[in-house]
Design a protein around this motif. Sequence first.
Motif, PDB file in Angstrom:
ATOM      1  N   ALA A  60      18.056 -20.975 -19.079  1.00 28.95           N
ATOM      2  CA  ALA A  60      17.611 -19.702 -18.502  1.00 28.95           C
ATOM      3  C   ALA A  60      18.367 -18.543 -19.149  1.00 28.95           C
ATOM      4  CB  ALA A  60      17.814 -19.716 -16.994  1.00 28.95           C
ATOM      5  N   TRP A 104      20.040 -18.414 -22.100  1.00 31.09           N
ATOM      6  CA  TRP A 104      19.771 -18.245 -23.537  1.00 31.09           C
ATOM      7  C   TRP A 104      18.396 -17.620 -23.776  1.00 31.09           C
ATOM      8  CZ3 TRP A 104      16.298 -20.974 -26.888  1.00 31.09           C
ATOM      9  CH2 TRP A 104      16.457 -20.636 -28.248  1.00 31.09           C
ATOM     10  N   THR A 105      17.387 -18.129 -23.062  1.00 26.38           N
ATOM     11  CA  THR A 105      16.049 -17.573 -23.298  1.00 26.38           C
ATOM     12  C   THR A 105      15.971 -16.130 -22.797  1.00 26.38           C
ATOM     13  OG1 THR A 105      15.285 -18.499 -21.220  1.00 26.38           O
ATOM     14  CG2 THR A 105      14.825 -19.780 -23.177  1.00 26.38           C
ATOM     15  N   SER A 106      16.568 -15.828 -21.643  1.00 24.61           N
ATOM     16  CA  SER A 106      16.416 -14.491 -21.061  1.00 24.61           C
ATOM     17  C   SER A 106      17.330 -13.465 -21.719  1.00 24.61           C
ATOM     18  CB  SER A 106      16.714 -14.517 -19.562  1.00 24.61           C
ATOM     19  OG  SER A 106      16.049 -15.582 -18.963  1.00 24.61           O
ATOM     20  N   ILE A 136      13.783  -9.462 -22.034  1.00 27.75           N
ATOM     21  CA  ILE A 136      12.814  -8.487 -21.523  1.00 27.75           C
ATOM     22  C   ILE A 136      13.609  -7.407 -20.789  1.00 27.75           C
ATOM     23  CG2 ILE A 136      10.766  -8.124 -20.089  1.00 27.75           C
ATOM     24  CD1 ILE A 136      10.269 -11.130 -20.240  1.00 27.75           C
ATOM     25  N   PRO A 194      20.376  -5.667 -15.892  1.00 27.04           N
ATOM     26  CA  PRO A 194      21.167  -6.569 -16.743  1.00 27.04           C
ATOM     27  C   PRO A 194      20.354  -7.788 -17.171  1.00 27.04           C
ATOM     28  CG  PRO A 194      21.978  -6.564 -14.480  1.00 27.04           C
ATOM     29  CD  PRO A 194      21.012  -5.447 -14.586  1.00 27.04           C
ATOM     30  N   LEU A 195      20.566  -8.202 -18.421  1.00 30.04           N
ATOM     31  CA  LEU A 195      19.838  -9.365 -18.917  1.00 30.04           C
ATOM     32  C   LEU A 195      20.400 -10.657 -18.321  1.00 30.04           C
ATOM     33  CD1 LEU A 195      19.351  -8.393 -22.659  1.00 30.04           C
ATOM     34  CD2 LEU A 195      17.617  -8.516 -20.893  1.00 30.04           C
ATOM     35  N   LEU A 196      21.726 -10.644 -18.080  1.00 22.51           N
ATOM     36  CA  LEU A 196      22.320 -11.846 -17.486  1.00 22.51           C
ATOM     37  C   LEU A 196      22.198 -11.736 -15.966  1.00 22.51           C
ATOM     38  CD1 LEU A 196      23.900 -14.492 -17.838  1.00 22.51           C
ATOM     39  CD2 LEU A 196      25.993 -13.182 -17.646  1.00 22.51           C
ATOM     40  N   SER A 197      20.979 -11.910 -15.461  1.00 22.47           N
ATOM     41  CA  SER A 197      20.773 -11.787 -14.009  1.00 22.47           C
ATOM     42  C   SER A 197      20.989 -13.168 -13.386  1.00 22.47           C
ATOM     43  CB  SER A 197      19.361 -11.280 -13.738  1.00 22.47           C
ATOM     44  OG  SER A 197      18.429 -12.123 -14.374  1.00 22.47           O
ATOM     45  N   SER A 245      19.390 -15.022 -10.190  1.00 21.63           N
ATOM     46  CA  SER A 245      18.004 -15.498 -10.241  1.00 21.63           C
ATOM     47  C   SER A 245      17.876 -16.762 -11.095  1.00 21.63           C
ATOM     48  CB  SER A 245      17.086 -14.396 -10.770  1.00 21.63           C
ATOM     49  OG  SER A 245      17.500 -14.023 -12.058  1.00 21.63           O
ATOM     50  N   PHE A 246      18.942 -17.168 -11.769  1.00 20.16           N
ATOM     51  CA  PHE A 246      18.875 -18.419 -12.527  1.00 20.16           C
ATOM     52  C   PHE A 246      19.332 -19.609 -11.685  1.00 20.16           C
ATOM     53  CE2 PHE A 246      19.876 -15.676 -16.491  1.00 20.16           C
ATOM     54  CZ  PHE A 246      18.592 -15.184 -16.483  1.00 20.16           C
ATOM     55  N   PRO A 299      18.271 -21.012  -8.754  1.00 23.60           N
ATOM     56  CA  PRO A 299      17.313 -22.051  -8.319  1.00 23.60           C
ATOM     57  C   PRO A 299      16.993 -23.050  -9.438  1.00 23.60           C
ATOM     58  CG  PRO A 299      16.608 -19.906  -7.545  1.00 23.60           C
ATOM     59  CD  PRO A 299      17.781 -19.667  -8.444  1.00 23.60           C
ATOM     60  N   ILE A 300      16.795 -22.539 -10.663  1.00 20.34           N
ATOM     61  CA  ILE A 300      16.499 -23.422 -11.795  1.00 20.34           C
ATOM     62  C   ILE A 300      17.692 -24.344 -12.052  1.00 20.34           C
ATOM     63  CG2 ILE A 300      16.002 -23.473 -14.278  1.00 20.34           C
ATOM     64  CD1 ILE A 300      13.720 -22.145 -13.056  1.00 20.34           C
ATOM     65  N   PHE A 356      12.360 -16.723 -16.222  1.00 18.91           N
ATOM     66  CA  PHE A 356      13.157 -17.500 -15.267  1.00 18.91           C
ATOM     67  C   PHE A 356      13.592 -16.684 -14.057  1.00 18.91           C
ATOM     68  CE2 PHE A 356      13.678 -20.145 -19.059  1.00 18.91           C
ATOM     69  CZ  PHE A 356      13.357 -21.374 -18.518  1.00 18.91           C
ATOM     70  N   ARG A 357      13.228 -15.423 -14.020  1.00 18.88           N
ATOM     71  CA  ARG A 357      13.574 -14.615 -12.842  1.00 18.88           C
ATOM     72  C   ARG A 357      12.446 -14.655 -11.814  1.00 18.88           C
ATOM     73  NH1 ARG A 357      14.790 -11.218 -17.323  1.00 18.88           N
ATOM     74  NH2 ARG A 357      17.022 -11.312 -17.776  1.00 18.88           N
TER      75      ARG A 357
END
Lengths: 178, 466
Positions: A75, A77-79, A85, A91-94, A97-98, A100-101, B163-164
Amino acid sequence: MKRVPLHGIMAEFDNPTALVVAIHKTRAAGYRVMDAYSPFPIEEVSEALHIHDRLLPILVFFGGLAGCIGGFGLATWTSMIDYPINVGGRPLLSWPSFLPITFETCVLLAAVTCVLGLLGLNGLPMPYHPVFNVPQFALASREKFFLCIEATDPQFHRQETRRFLETLAPLSVAEVEN
Amino acid sequence: MSQPPSTQEHPGVIPRPPFIEPGHTFESVTDKIGAIVLEQGVRRGWLVGFTIAFSLLMVLLVALTNLIATGIGIWGINIPVGWGFDIINFVWWIGIGHAGTLISAILLLLRQQWRTSINRFAEAMTLFAVACAGLFPVAHLGRPWLAYWLFPYPNAMGMWPNFRSPLVWDVFAVSTYASVSLMFWFVGLIPDLATLRDRSPSRVGRCVYGLLAMGWRGSALHWHRYETAYLLLAGLSTPLVVSVHTIVSFDFAVSLIPGWHATIFPPYFVAGAIYAGFAMVLTLGIPLRWYYDLEDFITMRHLDNMARVMLATGLVVAYGYMMETFCAWYSASNYEEFMITNRFFGPYNKLYWSLIFCNVVAPQLLWFKRVRLNLGLLFLMSIIVSIGMWLERYIIIVVSLHRDFLPSSWGMYTGTVWDWATFIGTLGLFSSLLFLFIRFLPMISIFEMRTMVPEAKIDESAEAHH
């Protein structure tokens, strides 16, 4: 390993108590290489056989850890790096929200490790095993309890061991051919 | 040698009825459950049931074929109600599945012995319910053949899922849940498959069950690891099942729609899931124990316990409804207040009051032991709760969406014939799978039932004498 003509000698018992008593007596007589077979798990049998196997939980722990790191890493690395996005400058390192995954991949990998570990450590699938050569053994999955002293035991002697098992008041004693 | 459990050690204690009727031995337990698969063959009742279920499954195939050929325009969804039967049924089915995991995992960790005779078919119910649930979001994609885009894999488009998004969390949660439930169920089946392998009268049976049993021989070391693995899987499934419905509720709660944006959603959804799931276990269990003569394994005490769990979770759900209303008032937000007034008095108010009747009023009868021990009433109650839980999702989804923020965007929603066909079709899929399961696999865990036989307890005095 030297191929021995016999896998061992097997005694059949009627109930779990008889099996546990027999295991105690067999160990007291000095035998060490043996296995018991029962139609359901019996804690006292593993205790009597001195089974201490703690590998599986450790494997599962590392499986879960790998899932945790893998899920969170994927999550993040891709985000952050591969496909960022920008949503209103947030912040990109949110990381919340990662989570649950991260949790789901952790459980998934731990469970997969658990099942594969169980099968792998037990050597399953195993298409052939000598104990099935004993006709009565079909009842090991129904109502009967078996104790097999294996031929690799240093004290194993074809006649002596058989005679010994017969003193334990079994329902039957049979040689297990390899 | 073996005595039925007595209360002599505790004089004055009134004995509770046992979880297995007295007189059973290892043989009788094995043969009775095994015979349903191995000896009874195809019975007329089973055949009639399976025929109906299979016909409904064909309805599902027609509905899905039309959906893929024509597009989701055949459903009633549109703006503003973009989620309709698809998500209602998804949440309904996935909730039903949760009781299976609760029974097999949480009750195992809590050492509740009464789980033993119901966990196997409850787990099967979980799997089949999740299969039905999974169909809906995939069908709702519009282009279901691209469903694999939901999974993160390196692709030529150079894109990744977001993933958000709770919807991506949902993909991970539901697929993990399905996989872990399947593994848990299969691990539980291995020793019983070995029993069927050893007892099957036909060569085909011996081969198929033998392949599936993978050479299980009941070795003490194997059992030792098996018990460890089973406990670990239970320990993993317990937080998993809570996470799944929590994440399902996030699909709603993370959004900003009045009626969805509520912090109470996760616990209230989990309780609702268990509530609906136990209702379904009763709906299936009551006819099964009657038809297959399993009253001595699935005793009245089991049914009583399940009814109590249903009552308790029903009260949690009722609390959820109460808090939704309270929060709407306490928030002092026009939109929240309007949402609740609209539920009470709006165009869908009949559904709302039916929901309150089904989920809050009717289950209060379960306080009475007479009701809990009356099979007919209990069965009726389980159906009422299932309907109530379906209505709950209808209210949450449709009623929250149909009154958009701007009155110019208001609309109404009704399911079309294709919506109903898909829903009824999944009932067919669920029951077809269940009928096949009953026919080919032991619906009660045989090896665990053996541990319930009094003889399974090691006689300490005999052990000490050696």
